[in-house]
Each structure stands twice: as structure tokens, then as C-alpha cells.
Scaffold this motif. Sequence first.
Motif, PDB file in Angstrom:
ATOM      1  N   UNK A  96       0.594  -0.998   0.059  1.00 17.29           N
ATOM      2  CA  UNK A  96       0.069  -0.126   0.114  1.00 17.29           C
ATOM      3  C   UNK A  96       0.668   1.519  -0.135  1.00 17.29           C
ATOM      4  N   UNK A  97       0.286   2.408  -0.243  1.00 18.42           N
ATOM      5  CA  UNK A  97       0.840   3.582  -0.487  1.00 18.42           C
ATOM      6  C   UNK A  97       1.310   3.941   1.183  1.00 18.42           C
ATOM      7  N   UNK A  98       2.231   4.819   1.242  1.00 19.19           N
ATOM      8  CA  UNK A  98       2.514   5.385   2.636  1.00 19.19           C
ATOM      9  C   UNK A  98       1.603   6.350   2.889  1.00 19.19           C
ATOM     10  N   UNK A  99       1.473   6.680   4.093  1.00 17.67           N
ATOM     11  CA  UNK A  99       0.452   8.107   4.376  1.00 17.67           C
ATOM     12  C   UNK A  99       0.850   9.009   3.811  1.00 17.67           C
ATOM     13  N   UNK A 100       2.269   9.422   3.539  1.00 17.86           N
ATOM     14  CA  UNK A 100       2.576  10.576   2.828  1.00 17.86           C
ATOM     15  C   UNK A 100       2.296  10.753   1.369  1.00 17.86           C
ATOM     16  N   UNK A 101       2.467   9.558   0.713  1.00 19.35           N
ATOM     17  CA  UNK A 101       2.351   9.033  -0.553  1.00 19.35           C
ATOM     18  C   UNK A 101       0.789   9.146  -1.080  1.00 19.35           C
ATOM     19  N   UNK A 102      -0.073   8.816   0.153  1.00 21.93           N
ATOM     20  CA  UNK A 102      -1.480   8.548  -0.319  1.00 21.93           C
ATOM     21  C   UNK A 102      -1.986  10.362  -0.425  1.00 21.93           C
ATOM     22  N   UNK A 103      -1.171  11.145   0.150  1.00 17.78           N
ATOM     23  CA  UNK A 103      -1.706  12.465   0.131  1.00 17.78           C
ATOM     24  C   UNK A 103      -1.521  12.829  -1.415  1.00 17.78           C
ATOM     25  N   UNK A 104       0.021  12.328  -1.763  1.00 20.78           N
ATOM     26  CA  UNK A 104       0.041  12.463  -3.215  1.00 20.78           C
ATOM     27  C   UNK A 104      -0.802  11.822  -4.236  1.00 20.78           C
ATOM     28  N   UNK A 105      -1.275  10.841  -3.996  1.00 24.33           N
ATOM     29  CA  UNK A 105      -2.305  10.037  -4.808  1.00 24.33           C
ATOM     30  C   UNK A 105      -3.297  10.750  -4.978  1.00 24.33           C
ATOM     31  N   UNK A 106      -3.761  11.250  -3.696  1.00 27.88           N
ATOM     32  CA  UNK A 106      -5.281  12.378  -4.058  1.00 27.88           C
ATOM     33  C   UNK A 106      -4.768  13.614  -4.772  1.00 27.88           C
ATOM     34  N   UNK A 107      -3.608  13.934  -4.647  1.00 33.82           N
ATOM     35  CA  UNK A 107      -3.486  15.257  -5.412  1.00 33.82           C
ATOM     36  C   UNK A 107      -3.367  14.909  -7.011  1.00 33.82           C
ATOM     37  N   UNK A 108      -2.598  13.642  -7.178  1.00 31.44           N
ATOM     38  CA  UNK A 108      -2.609  13.150  -8.621  1.00 31.44           C
ATOM     39  C   UNK A 108      -3.879  12.929  -9.062  1.00 31.44           C
ATOM     40  N   UNK A 109      -4.880  12.239  -8.634  1.00 28.16           N
ATOM     41  CA  UNK A 109      -5.980  12.040  -8.989  1.00 28.16           C
ATOM     42  C   UNK A 109      -6.854  13.466  -9.236  1.00 28.16           C
ATOM     43  N   UNK A 110      -6.538  14.329  -8.473  1.00 28.07           N
ATOM     44  CA  UNK A 110      -7.535  15.650  -8.634  1.00 28.07           C
ATOM     45  C   UNK A 110      -7.164  16.276 -10.009  1.00 28.07           C
ATOM     46  N   UNK A 111      -6.233  15.699 -10.665  1.00 22.47           N
ATOM     47  CA  UNK A 111      -5.872  16.280 -12.208  1.00 22.47           C
ATOM     48  C   UNK A 111      -6.629  15.676 -13.090  1.00 22.47           C
ATOM     49  N   UNK A 112      -7.468  14.831 -12.804  1.00 24.21           N
ATOM     50  CA  UNK A 112      -8.539  14.284 -13.877  1.00 24.21           C
ATOM     51  C   UNK A 112      -9.945  14.105 -13.663  1.00 24.21           C
ATOM     52  N   UNK A 113     -10.635  14.038 -14.548  1.00 23.75           N
ATOM     53  CA  UNK A 113     -12.194  13.707 -14.200  1.00 23.75           C
ATOM     54  C   UNK A 113     -12.276  12.582 -13.401  1.00 23.75           C
ATOM     55  N   UNK A 114     -13.221  12.446 -12.473  1.00 26.80           N
ATOM     56  CA  UNK A 114     -13.535  11.411 -11.530  1.00 26.80           C
ATOM     57  C   UNK A 114     -13.945  10.117 -12.420  1.00 26.80           C
ATOM     58  N   UNK A 115     -14.280  10.335 -13.616  1.00 29.22           N
ATOM     59  CA  UNK A 115     -14.798   9.141 -14.463  1.00 29.22           C
ATOM     60  C   UNK A 115     -13.400   8.724 -15.521  1.00 29.22           C
ATOM     61  N   UNK A 116     -12.267   9.464 -15.093  1.00 32.29           N
ATOM     62  CA  UNK A 116     -11.302   9.079 -16.185  1.00 32.29           C
ATOM     63  C   UNK A 116      -9.989   8.842 -15.102  1.00 32.29           C
ATOM     64  N   UNK A 117     -10.479   8.179 -13.900  1.00 31.52           N
ATOM     65  CA  UNK A 117      -9.347   7.957 -13.056  1.00 31.52           C
ATOM     66  C   UNK A 117      -8.018   7.279 -13.605  1.00 31.52           C
ATOM     67  N   UNK A 118      -8.449   6.215 -14.572  1.00 34.01           N
ATOM     68  CA  UNK A 118      -7.300   5.508 -15.087  1.00 34.01           C
ATOM     69  C   UNK A 118      -6.387   6.226 -15.789  1.00 34.01           C
ATOM     70  N   UNK A 119      -6.452   7.571 -16.320  1.00 35.91           N
ATOM     71  CA  UNK A 119      -5.498   8.431 -16.691  1.00 35.91           C
ATOM     72  C   UNK A 119      -4.336   8.786 -15.820  1.00 35.91           C
ATOM     73  N   UNK A 120      -4.688   8.314 -14.816  1.00 36.28           N
ATOM     74  CA  UNK A 120      -3.548   8.570 -13.592  1.00 36.28           C
ATOM     75  C   UNK A 120      -2.620   7.288 -13.271  1.00 36.28           C
ATOM     76  N   UNK A 121      -2.612   6.335 -14.193  1.00 35.16           N
ATOM     77  CA  UNK A 121      -1.936   5.182 -14.079  1.00 35.16           C
ATOM     78  C   UNK A 121      -0.538   5.574 -14.191  1.00 35.16           C
ATOM     79  N   UNK A 122       0.019   6.101 -15.056  1.00 26.72           N
ATOM     80  CA  UNK A 122       1.617   6.340 -15.327  1.00 26.72           C
ATOM     81  C   UNK A 122       2.156   6.896 -14.064  1.00 26.72           C
ATOM     82  N   UNK A 123       1.628   8.322 -13.627  1.00 22.91           N
ATOM     83  CA  UNK A 123       2.166   8.961 -12.445  1.00 22.91           C
ATOM     84  C   UNK A 123       1.935   7.970 -11.200  1.00 22.91           C
TER      85      UNK A 123
END
Length: 264
Positions: A57-84
Motif C-alpha cells: 500500500x502507499x505510505x501515508x504521505x504518498x496517499x496524499x500525493x495520490x489524492x493530489x494526482x487524482x485531482x488532475x483528472x475527471x472522476x470518471x477518468x481515474x485510469x489516466x493517472x496510471x502512469x504517475x
Amino acid sequence: MFSPAARLVTKRFLGIRQILRQSPAVSAGGAGTSRSYSTALNYHIDSPDNNPNALWEFSASNMERVKEILSHYPSNYKQSAVIPLLDLAQQQHGGWIPVSAMNEIARVVEVAPIRVYEVATFYSMFNRTKVGKYHLLVCGTTPCMIRGSRDIEEALLKHLGVKRNEVTKDGLFSVGEMECMGCCVNAPMIAVADYSNGSEGFTYNYYEDLTPKRVVEIVEMLRRGEAPPVGTQNPNRIRGGPEGGNTTLLGEPKPPPCRDLDAC
């Protein structure tokens, strides 16, 4: 009937599979499995430290980065975040991505795991077996090869006592190859992915205008925990400028006599 080419491809595939099955590393559970065929077959063999049942699982600090990365994409296109997200997972996991991390990313972006596997196996930037804390990538494209990249790689392998894609016994270094890094004017060059400080301190630096002697010096500086100067290693060059300094464009260029050149 199969064509001669199809029969040749099938024979080659079966030969590689037979070698993999007979490999001592594979029969021992996959630990230290050779990557010699990693570009020929996108193969996964379960091992104690790389299997779908291992907790990741992602570390606590990296989970915050995960949320920030996901915020860059529409909620119905989360798969766009696979590479980052793969990149973040690789930084967290010491430079490589186990299959359990891919499964976690698939859960986060709500896709079937195969959608993550196909990205991770397509891009050479993602490592699916262990690398050193300093992963040294030698450019193998034509300009660097003409300027001596094979000598650079040979010097690294000989100095470290490893083969390509092997990790040194102390876990510090591994040597790989990457195609064009986009700095052909300063060939030959290497990139160093530094995973020694985790995802918070991850760096990725270019070292250019190398010689076999200089690349070994850079390795020893990294071993001592020092930070080698990045970019060109030629003291007579500034960044990508000509060796010895400019010989043209030494002053301010003259402006055009009028704004509309067609009317001049």
C-alpha cells in the motif's frame, strides 16, 4: 500450414520458455531471476517478494500525493493517472514495482489489473525486478554509441563487477540501458535514478560528455554519498554550448528594419 516465419517465431518462443523453466533462479522461487529476456517476453513469475498475495500500500504521505494526482483528472477518468501512480509506487518501493503494487493501483483507479500491467510492461521506465539504489542507465542510441557509450557501459560493468541489469551485492548499483535521452550534443551520457532516499528524496539526473574514467569517478562519489555535478562533465563546455565557447552570435543581433519584412 504455418509460414516459415511463423514457425521460426514459434520455435524461438518455445526455446525462450524452456530456458526460463530450466533457470536455477526460477526453480528457486524466482529470487534473482535473470532479466535477460525482459524485453522479449513480458513474463511474471511469482517469488517471495513479488507475488499478488503480498501486502502493498502507499505510505501515508504518498496517499496524499495520490489524492493530489487524482485531482488532475475527471472522476470518471481515474485510469489516466496510471502512469504517475506507477512512477510514485516505483519511487516508494526502491526503484521497482511488484505486481502487488500494480494491483493496488488498479484498485485506486478502479480498473481491471490487466490495464495497469499493460502500461507497466510497455514503458521501459518501469522496472519490474529489483534495481540498485542508484540505477545507472547508459544511453545506447546512435550518437552516444558513436561517441563511445559502449566503452562507458563496459567501464561501469567492469568496475562494479556485474552484468547489465544485475544489482551489486551491496544493493547500491545496477546498470541498464535506455534509448535516446535527448541530449545528443553532449554524448555520451548516462542517467542516474537515485532511489537512496525514497520517494521524498528521489532524483533523476543526467551526466554528459563522459569518459570511462569520469563515469567511474561519478560512481565512487555516489558510493560516498556525495552529489556529483550534473550535466556536462567537460570543463570547457557550458551546458550544451560549444567546447571552448561561442564562435558566432557574440553580440546582440540586429533587429529587422521594419516589422513587416515583406514590406521592407
